[in-house]
Every structure is written in C-alpha cells, then in structure tokens.
Scaffold this active site. Sequence first.
Site, PDB file in Angstrom:
ATOM      1  CE  LYS A 132      -3.899  -2.445   1.982  1.00 27.74           C
ATOM      2  NZ  LYS A 132      -3.261  -3.773   1.821  1.00 27.74           N
ATOM      3  CE  LYS A 167      -6.177   0.990   0.769  1.00 22.43           C
ATOM      4  NZ  LYS A 167      -6.478   0.476  -0.588  1.00 22.43           N
ATOM      5  NE  ARG A 217      -4.309  -7.541  -8.078  1.00 24.67           N
ATOM      6  CZ  ARG A 217      -4.274  -8.325  -6.996  1.00 24.67           C
ATOM      7  NH1 ARG A 217      -3.951  -9.604  -7.116  1.00 24.67           N
ATOM      8  NH2 ARG A 217      -4.541  -7.818  -5.813  1.00 24.67           N
ATOM      9  NE  ARG A 232      -9.578  -7.570  -7.628  1.00 25.40           N
ATOM     10  CZ  ARG A 232      -8.522  -7.213  -6.903  1.00 25.40           C
ATOM     11  NH1 ARG A 232      -7.995  -8.055  -6.038  1.00 25.40           N
ATOM     12  NH2 ARG A 232      -7.994  -6.013  -7.038  1.00 25.40           N
ATOM     13  NE  ARG A 240     -15.022  -5.454   2.868  1.00 26.14           N
ATOM     14  CZ  ARG A 240     -14.996  -6.388   3.831  1.00 26.14           C
ATOM     15  NH1 ARG A 240     -13.867  -6.623   4.483  1.00 26.14           N
ATOM     16  NH2 ARG A 240     -16.078  -7.072   4.134  1.00 26.14           N
ATOM     17  CG  ASP A 280      -5.280  -4.286  -6.590  1.00 30.14           C
ATOM     18  OD1 ASP A 280      -5.102  -5.153  -7.472  1.00 30.14           O
ATOM     19  OD2 ASP A 280      -5.318  -4.548  -5.372  1.00 30.14           O
ATOM     20  CD  GLU A 288      -4.213  -2.708  -1.762  1.00 31.33           C
ATOM     21  OE1 GLU A 288      -3.633  -3.803  -1.876  1.00 31.33           O
ATOM     22  OE2 GLU A 288      -5.169  -2.505  -1.010  1.00 31.33           O
ATOM     23  CG  ASN A 290      -1.634  -6.553  -4.681  1.00 33.99           C
ATOM     24  OD1 ASN A 290      -2.001  -6.844  -3.557  1.00 33.99           O
ATOM     25  ND2 ASN A 290      -2.306  -5.705  -5.458  1.00 33.99           N
TER      26      ASN A 290
END
Length: 321
Positions: A132, A167, A217, A232, A240, A280, A288, A290
């Site tokens: 993050k 978060k 993603r 998603r 979320r 993301d 984000e 990852n």
Amino acid sequence: MISIAFVIDPLDSLGVKKDSTLAMMWAAQRRGWDVSSLQTSELSWERGQVFLAARATELTDSPDNLVESPDARYRVGETIQQSAGSFDIVFMRKDPPFDMNYINATYLLEQTEGEGVLVVNKPSSLRDCNEKFFTTAFPDLLPPQIIASRIDELTRFHDEYEDVVFKPLDGMGGKGIFRVKRDDPNLNVILETLTQNETTAIVGQQFIPEIRDGDKRILLIDGEPVPHSLARIPKAGESRGNLAVGGVGVARPLSDRDREIAEAVGPELVRRGLVFTGIDVIGDWLTEVNVTCPTCIRELDRECGLDIAMDLLDCLEAKLA
C-alpha cells in the site's frame, strides 16, 4: 533440467479452485522442470550457506481438475535438506501477514541470491515495497490519499473529502477496510482501532465511486501487463471488491487508462527486480501494488483462454539464460 522451489503456505491450505501458485507449479511440471515446495520455516543458514528443507512436489492433475481431497491432489516426496544453490529458481509465494517471520525469510532468500539462484520476487524489494505504501512512488496516479497515525491528521483528511476508505498498511484480502462517510459517528473508534491508538500508520483514500464497476487487478510480468484485467465487483451492500469477501471477478480488456498506469509503473517494477506483480486500479486511479503473492491467474486463464503461468516461466527461463 531447470529446478524450481516454491516457498508457500502448507499445500493443503491452498485454494484448489483459484490459487495462482498451483497454476505456476502445473506450468513448471508441463515443461518438465523439477518442482519442489517448502515453507518459510524450512529455510536455514549455516557455515556460509542457505539450506532448503524441500520436498519434490507433483500435482496429480491440472489445477482445474484437482479433487477436493488434499491427500489426492499431490504426490510429495520426502523432505531433503539441500543447499539453496542446488536450485535454479526459488519463487517466494508465501501469503502475508508481512511480519518478522516473513522479513527473516527475505534475509535468507537474499543470501540465496548470492549463491547464483534466481529468487522471485527480489527479496530486498519484497521488504522495501509495502503493497500500500509503494503506491506513493507514483503520486500522479493516486486518488487523494494520506498515510498517518495521528487521528487529528486522519480526521482532517476525512473532513476534507467526506467519503473515505481507511485501511491498514499490512492487510490483505479486504480485511480491516472501512468506508467512512460524512458524519459517521464511528469515525473516531475506527481510527483508534486501525491506528492502535495512534501507534500505527494507516492509509486513507478518497472513496472512488467507480468501485461499482470493479476493482481491477492487472497482472504484470517483468513490467509488461497481461492484456486483460480481472474486475472484482463488490456484492450488493459492499464497497470492497476482494474475491475473499464475496466479490465477483469479471475479465475485461485493458482500457487505455489501464495501459497508461501499467506503463508508468512497469519500469520501476523492473528496476526493483519485481518480476511478477499485480496492480489494483479503480476507475482511473492506482490504489495498490501487490508484490508478495499476486493472484487472479486462474480466473483470467479460464475466462480469456490465457496461460499466464506459462508466460511467466518463459520470462524466468529467459532470465536464467
């Protein structure tokens, strides 16, 4: 013959329907590579060498055909203590939490690099690139965002933007994510809880309404994006999109903005030795990066007729050459 060791969570804990590591292991098996697996606790160092207590591991069928019984999914050999240098590639696929055990594993894997082994992703970058916080390397791609532990700073940010997602910096799978709208009476208790009474920094991001269309993603192999993302989409009543909390994945071709973001991020990923990553994107914004254990290979392969794991191994083989 190329030998590859996957550092993973216990085999029987891998999600048989969607785990991306299984796709990688199956691709390596199809190539005729020697495949082994181990856990982070089975890394060790002695007399100037790193050792892996690894097991030869074979999937009994393609991941899409694996049976429900864990005992019948794999053929696993005995655990053999081997020097890290006996492997060509070590692939770190351990899920967070990103705790001291994880960090210690990266120290051992960094020593493994010194023995001429290709370690994916680069251990020092796994430590440096918090998934993050790493987004701050690309400020022009971000929605309004704050990282802080003081409640007065976080409250000021919330007062300014009114609809904010808070978060933890070390969370995954949608855990610990709170959407806080204007005049929410729970704001202070949420911030007290997430910051552990102002001792831990957290992320605040302005809520992006385009989440209704999906949290995309985008997988990248050596900085190059796979041509489809997995959007998603949150279930009803949720903000979320994580699959782990009931989001539904829908494959979509990359938009021009998706490609623009991937092209901006890709060179830095390559520079840091981050071979397999997932970014993301919500709407037009990067949210984000990852680097520890990106997933969504299986869903994209099924929907788009891709073989992402095989493309990834092509890349690794080229790096060995």
